[in-house]
Design a protein around this motif. Sequence first.
Motif, mmCIF file in Angstrom:
data_model
loop_
_atom_site.group_PDB
_atom_site.id
_atom_site.type_symbol
_atom_site.label_atom_id
_atom_site.label_comp_id
_atom_site.label_asym_id
_atom_site.label_seq_id
_atom_site.Cartn_x
_atom_site.Cartn_y
_atom_site.Cartn_z
ATOM 1 N N GLN A 1 15.272 1.376 -7.551
ATOM 2 C CA GLN A 1 15.091 0.838 -6.200
ATOM 3 C C GLN A 1 15.775 -0.515 -6.071
ATOM 4 O OE1 GLN A 1 10.853 0.932 -6.224
ATOM 5 N NE2 GLN A 1 10.723 2.978 -5.368
ATOM 6 N N GLN A 2 15.583 -1.373 -7.055
ATOM 7 C CA GLN A 2 16.186 -2.695 -7.023
ATOM 8 C C GLN A 2 17.706 -2.622 -7.037
ATOM 9 O OE1 GLN A 2 14.206 -4.265 -10.468
ATOM 10 N NE2 GLN A 2 12.424 -4.949 -9.314
ATOM 11 N N VAL A 3 18.244 -1.746 -7.865
ATOM 12 C CA VAL A 3 19.702 -1.589 -7.952
ATOM 13 C C VAL A 3 20.261 -1.092 -6.624
ATOM 14 C CG1 VAL A 3 21.541 -0.199 -8.998
ATOM 15 C CG2 VAL A 3 19.812 -1.280 -10.448
ATOM 16 N N MET A 4 19.662 -0.056 -6.081
ATOM 17 C CA MET A 4 20.198 0.526 -4.845
ATOM 18 C C MET A 4 20.092 -0.439 -3.679
ATOM 19 S SD MET A 4 19.307 4.528 -5.033
ATOM 20 C CE MET A 4 18.779 5.208 -6.583
ATOM 21 N N ILE A 5 18.945 -1.070 -3.523
ATOM 22 C CA ILE A 5 18.787 -2.029 -2.426
ATOM 23 C C ILE A 5 19.698 -3.233 -2.652
ATOM 24 C CG2 ILE A 5 17.166 -3.636 -1.338
ATOM 25 C CD1 ILE A 5 15.001 -1.438 -1.755
ATOM 26 N N GLY A 6 19.830 -3.663 -3.900
ATOM 27 C CA GLY A 6 20.722 -4.767 -4.223
ATOM 28 C C GLY A 6 22.178 -4.465 -3.911
ATOM 29 N N GLN A 7 22.531 -3.187 -3.931
ATOM 30 C CA GLN A 7 23.894 -2.770 -3.596
ATOM 31 C C GLN A 7 24.034 -2.453 -2.096
ATOM 32 O OE1 GLN A 7 26.584 -2.762 -5.696
ATOM 33 N NE2 GLN A 7 25.154 -3.807 -7.057
ATOM 34 N N GLY A 8 22.983 -2.740 -1.336
ATOM 35 C CA GLY A 8 23.054 -2.558 0.109
ATOM 36 C C GLY A 8 22.679 -1.176 0.607
ATOM 37 N N LEU A 9 22.145 -0.329 -0.268
ATOM 38 C CA LEU A 9 21.725 1.013 0.138
ATOM 39 C C LEU A 9 20.264 0.939 0.585
ATOM 40 C CD1 LEU A 9 22.609 3.970 0.363
ATOM 41 C CD2 LEU A 9 21.718 4.315 -1.942
ATOM 42 N N ILE A 10 20.061 0.894 1.891
ATOM 43 C CA ILE A 10 18.720 0.746 2.464
ATOM 44 C C ILE A 10 18.269 2.113 2.988
ATOM 45 C CG2 ILE A 10 17.319 -0.472 4.181
ATOM 46 C CD1 ILE A 10 18.610 -2.273 1.981
ATOM 47 N N PRO A 11 17.080 2.561 2.567
ATOM 48 C CA PRO A 11 16.597 3.875 3.028
ATOM 49 C C PRO A 11 16.439 3.936 4.550
ATOM 50 C CG PRO A 11 15.259 3.067 1.206
ATOM 51 C CD PRO A 11 16.148 1.939 1.630
ATOM 52 N N ASP A 12 16.716 5.105 5.098
ATOM 53 C CA ASP A 12 16.531 5.329 6.534
ATOM 54 C C ASP A 12 15.065 5.547 6.884
ATOM 55 O OD1 ASP A 12 19.291 5.187 6.974
ATOM 56 O OD2 ASP A 12 19.551 7.332 6.634
ATOM 57 N N ASP A 13 14.259 5.922 5.900
ATOM 58 C CA ASP A 13 12.850 6.208 6.107
ATOM 59 C C ASP A 13 12.079 5.702 4.892
ATOM 60 O OD1 ASP A 13 10.588 7.168 7.372
ATOM 61 O OD2 ASP A 13 11.210 9.275 7.364
ATOM 62 N N TYR A 14 10.773 5.742 4.937
ATOM 63 C CA TYR A 14 9.959 5.294 3.807
ATOM 64 C C TYR A 14 9.485 6.497 2.997
ATOM 65 C CZ TYR A 14 5.906 6.622 6.625
ATOM 66 O OH TYR A 14 4.989 7.321 7.368
ATOM 67 N N ASN A 15 9.057 6.201 1.778
ATOM 68 C CA ASN A 15 8.539 7.242 0.903
ATOM 69 C C ASN A 15 7.199 7.720 1.461
ATOM 70 O OD1 ASN A 15 7.400 8.737 -1.237
ATOM 71 N ND2 ASN A 15 8.588 7.573 -2.728
ATOM 72 N N SER A 16 7.085 8.987 1.779
ATOM 73 C CA SER A 16 5.900 9.532 2.447
ATOM 74 C C SER A 16 4.639 9.490 1.580
ATOM 75 C CB SER A 16 6.163 10.968 2.907
ATOM 76 O OG SER A 16 6.483 11.775 1.789
ATOM 77 N N ILE A 17 4.765 9.177 0.308
ATOM 78 C CA ILE A 17 3.574 9.056 -0.543
ATOM 79 C C ILE A 17 2.639 7.964 -0.006
ATOM 80 C CG2 ILE A 17 4.464 7.397 -2.233
ATOM 81 C CD1 ILE A 17 3.076 9.120 -4.400
ATOM 82 N N VAL A 18 3.197 7.015 0.702
ATOM 83 C CA VAL A 18 2.390 5.932 1.289
ATOM 84 C C VAL A 18 1.340 6.497 2.244
ATOM 85 C CG1 VAL A 18 2.505 3.887 2.785
ATOM 86 C CG2 VAL A 18 4.232 4.249 1.023
ATOM 87 N N SER B 1 -0.485 8.924 1.880
ATOM 88 C CA SER B 1 -1.653 9.458 1.173
ATOM 89 C C SER B 1 -2.611 8.343 0.724
ATOM 90 C CB SER B 1 -1.210 10.280 -0.042
ATOM 91 O OG SER B 1 -0.649 9.434 -1.022
ATOM 92 N N LEU B 2 -2.229 7.087 0.943
ATOM 93 C CA LEU B 2 -3.076 5.965 0.530
ATOM 94 C C LEU B 2 -3.899 5.449 1.704
ATOM 95 C CD1 LEU B 2 -0.434 4.003 -1.578
ATOM 96 C CD2 LEU B 2 -2.186 5.571 -2.420
ATOM 97 N N SER B 3 -5.130 5.056 1.413
ATOM 98 C CA SER B 3 -5.992 4.485 2.455
ATOM 99 C C SER B 3 -5.546 3.049 2.738
ATOM 100 C CB SER B 3 -7.446 4.492 2.003
ATOM 101 O OG SER B 3 -7.625 3.546 0.946
ATOM 102 N N ASP B 4 -6.035 2.486 3.822
ATOM 103 C CA ASP B 4 -5.736 1.088 4.147
ATOM 104 C C ASP B 4 -6.207 0.162 3.033
ATOM 105 O OD1 ASP B 4 -4.563 1.866 6.505
ATOM 106 O OD2 ASP B 4 -6.261 1.269 7.777
ATOM 107 N N ASP B 5 -7.379 0.455 2.459
ATOM 108 C CA ASP B 5 -7.895 -0.374 1.365
ATOM 109 C C ASP B 5 -6.993 -0.282 0.131
ATOM 110 O OD1 ASP B 5 -10.052 -1.317 2.832
ATOM 111 O OD2 ASP B 5 -11.466 0.165 2.019
ATOM 112 N N GLN B 6 -6.520 0.915 -0.170
ATOM 113 C CA GLN B 6 -5.629 1.081 -1.322
ATOM 114 C C GLN B 6 -4.314 0.334 -1.106
ATOM 115 O OE1 GLN B 6 -5.813 5.417 -1.215
ATOM 116 N NE2 GLN B 6 -6.586 5.415 -3.326
ATOM 117 N N LEU B 7 -3.782 0.420 0.103
ATOM 118 C CA LEU B 7 -2.551 -0.303 0.407
ATOM 119 C C LEU B 7 -2.761 -1.811 0.323
ATOM 120 C CD1 LEU B 7 -1.118 1.782 3.381
ATOM 121 C CD2 LEU B 7 -0.114 1.526 1.106
ATOM 122 N N SER B 8 -3.888 -2.269 0.839
ATOM 123 C CA SER B 8 -4.204 -3.693 0.769
ATOM 124 C C SER B 8 -4.314 -4.157 -0.676
ATOM 125 C CB SER B 8 -5.506 -3.971 1.521
ATOM 126 O OG SER B 8 -5.815 -5.340 1.479
#
Length: 82
Positions: free
Chosen positions: A26-43, A45-52
């Motif tokens: 992730q660090q390499v790709m973003i560092g090279q300017g490759l920014i995802p068009d969407d987010y990882n959908s695994i997020v 599956s997490l509750s607000d408390d888990q994300l916090s």
Amino acid sequence: HKLSLFKQTGKVVREDDELFAEVAWQQVMIGQGLIPDDYNSIVDSLSDDQLSDLFSTLKTLINSTVAQLPTHQNFLASIKKV
């Protein structure tokens, strides 16, 4: 395939014997300017408390790492001596 999937979804495909872990890819790709068009959908599956909790843990980890680093001025002074 790895670059295309990351660009589309933010997901990282890691082969068995790769040197880089997922976070490093992730660090390499973003560092090279490759920014995802969407987010990882695994997020989704997490509750607000888990994300916090996750973000709180990340903040603590980042802050403790930064606290160990020299200031910019001190770093520059240290490499001038070399």
